[in-house]
Structures are given as C-alpha cells and as structure tokens.
Design an enzyme around this catalytic site. Structure first.
Site, PDB file in Angstrom:
ATOM      1  N   ARG A 239       1.978  -0.535   9.001  1.00 52.95           N
ATOM      2  CA  ARG A 239       0.808   0.194   8.494  1.00 52.95           C
ATOM      3  C   ARG A 239      -0.157  -0.849   7.934  1.00 52.95           C
ATOM      4  O   ARG A 239       0.163  -1.526   6.949  1.00 52.95           O
ATOM      5  CB  ARG A 239       1.256   1.182   7.411  1.00 52.95           C
ATOM      6  CG  ARG A 239       0.144   1.992   6.766  1.00 52.95           C
ATOM      7  CD  ARG A 239       0.717   2.900   5.683  1.00 52.95           C
ATOM      8  NE  ARG A 239      -0.309   3.651   4.995  1.00 52.95           N
ATOM      9  CZ  ARG A 239      -0.990   3.206   3.932  1.00 52.95           C
ATOM     10  NH1 ARG A 239      -0.732   1.987   3.442  1.00 52.95           N
ATOM     11  NH2 ARG A 239      -1.906   3.959   3.354  1.00 52.95           N
TER      12      ARG A 239
ATOM     13  N   LYS B  76      -1.218  -6.233  -0.272  1.00 49.76           N
ATOM     14  CA  LYS B  76      -0.799  -5.797  -1.601  1.00 49.76           C
ATOM     15  C   LYS B  76      -0.662  -6.970  -2.563  1.00 49.76           C
ATOM     16  O   LYS B  76      -0.562  -8.131  -2.160  1.00 49.76           O
ATOM     17  CB  LYS B  76       0.508  -5.011  -1.504  1.00 49.76           C
ATOM     18  CG  LYS B  76       0.309  -3.636  -0.857  1.00 49.76           C
ATOM     19  CD  LYS B  76       1.548  -2.763  -0.909  1.00 49.76           C
ATOM     20  CE  LYS B  76       1.244  -1.370  -0.364  1.00 49.76           C
ATOM     21  NZ  LYS B  76       2.428  -0.473  -0.392  1.00 49.76           N
TER      22      LYS B  76
END
Length: 260
Positions: free
Chosen positions: A242, A209
């Site tokens: 994840r 991210k």
C-alpha cells in the site's frame, strides 16, 4: 503476484498527502495517474489515523469519500476500490456505492462489519492495533511482539471465518506505526514471513511513515527509505504493498520480480 494499492487520502490532515485543497477533481487526477503508473487497486481514506489525529464525524467522512468512490467506479468498472475506515456506517455506504474492499483500521471489526462484507461478497483487511489514534502510542508494551501480533490476527481471522467469510476474502496487516515503537516496527519488518502461515494475504502499509525517518527529515524526504523497506517486505513474502508512490514502487516491483 504482488499487488500495488495506491493511497488516495480525501483528507486535509493526513501525514503525507493531506491537503485542504484535495478536491474531487484533484483526487480523480491523482487516481488516474496511479492507474496509469500501474496501481492494481486504490485505497481511499476520509479520516486521518496518524498518531494524535482528531476523529472525524462519520457524516463528514462519508461526504469526503463517497463522491470519489462513485466517480472512480463510473470511470473504472473493474478496478478494486478499498475504503480505509474505522466505522461500520461508512463501510456500509462505501460498499453500497462501489467499494469492493474494506480496510478496517479499527483493530476491532464488529459482527456487523463481517456481515456487510459477506453480503457484498467483498474483501476485508484485518489490521493489528491497540487503542485509538489519540492514545495508541502509549500502548506499545509487549512481552513478545511477534507472537502477540500474530495471535491477535489469528483471532480476527477466526472470527471472520465464524461469520461466514472465506480466507480468500481476508487480508492481514501487522499495523506498522499503530501502537508500535520504531524498534518494534523494524522487528516486524525483519520478520514478516512469520505471519505467512496464517494462510491469508499479507498487506504491508509503511509508505513514508515516521519510523523510516533519518534524522529530522519530513515524510516528503522518505522515498528512498520507503523503497528499501518495500524491498525487505517483498523478500519476506508481502502480497500487497500500500503505497503513496506508485510509479517508483512499480519500477521496484517489476525489477524484483524479474531478477529474483
């Protein structure tokens, strides 16, 4: 034992692995590689929720994810399959076609969703966010970030329990990148253990991210930072990672569990 969930985005526009050429065959091959490399579950998404992303019609979202869920369930009878969605209708279709977990990224699970998860004896991820992907990055004003995120998640857990779900069916996600600034994401990462006393499993979803960026890098350049952040999350008690990079994260996790 910490689990690894491999991310399978059946989208043309996700920030890292979105591709107009994400055909069923391509996605199945990616899933097979993830399973071979040690994924404990697969998390399937049909709508990008990166900041500023455009919403997708629910029929289009279903058309993207259902053939993949059906094919994966036929190939892997016992593999947990998570469906990443904001929409009850998509969650319903996913559960009816082989999904066993709903990763609700809306931040506002409805009574109908709780009922569906209970009916299918499935699991549910409760994520913290504010607003929508179109406006969430304008909603980062917190008086006490940690307390407010924890209170939000505690309320969602209580609502789920009132609807008949058990704590072992629930997973929390603090929502890295969702209505958070870079500094706020770092604060959450440093303090993940603060959420452990909520008594449910903690999922960490920060793979590649933007808050992990160093200078003007791209998501393709962020594997080192991602692995470092995953190590910090493990030290804070993460139960589920994840990830986009199953092979590398499995190597990290195996070494951590052996050496820690």
């Amino acid at each position: 034992m910490t689990q690894l969930w491999g991310i399978i985005n059946a989208t043309p526009d996700s920030f890292y692995d979105g591709n107009p050429h994400n055909t069923l065959e391509v996605l199945l091959a990616r899933a097979q590689t993830f399973v071979q490399n040690g994924a404990d579950a697969l998390d399937i998404g049909g709508e990008s929720t990166r900041p500023g992303s455009a919403p997708v019609g629910q029929l289009e979202e279903q058309n993207r994810v259902l053939p993949l869920i059906q094919a994966l369930r036929a190939r892997y009878a016992a593999l947990p399959l998570s469906l990443d969605t904001r929409h009850v209708a998509v969650a319903k279709a996913g559960l009816e076609n082989g999904a066993t977990i709903i990763n609700d990224v809306s931040g506002n699970p409805s009574p109908e969703l709780f009922s569906l998860v209970r009916k299918h004896n499935a699991q549910l991820v409760l994520m913290h966010t504010r607003g929508t992907p179109q406006n969430m990055q304008t909603q980062t004003n917190y008086t006490d970030l940690l307390a407010e995120v924890k209170d939000f998640l505690a309320q969602k857990i209580a609502q789920a329990q009132q609807a008949g779900l058990q704590k072992n069916q629930l997973i929390i996600d603090v929502g890295f990148g969702f209505a958070k600034t870079r500094e706020q994401n770092y604060e959450l990462l440093r303090n993940l253990s603060f959420f452990k006393d909520l008594g449910v499993r903690l999922l960490v979803a920060l793979s590649r991210k933007s808050f992990l960026s160093q200078g003007a890098d791209s998501p393709q350049d962020r594997l080192p930072q991602t692995l470092c952040a995953h190590l910090l999350a493990l030290q804070q008690g993460a139960d589920i990672l994840r990830v986009h990079d199953v092979k590398e994260t499995r190597q990290l996790l195996n070494f951590y569990q052996e050496a820690a």
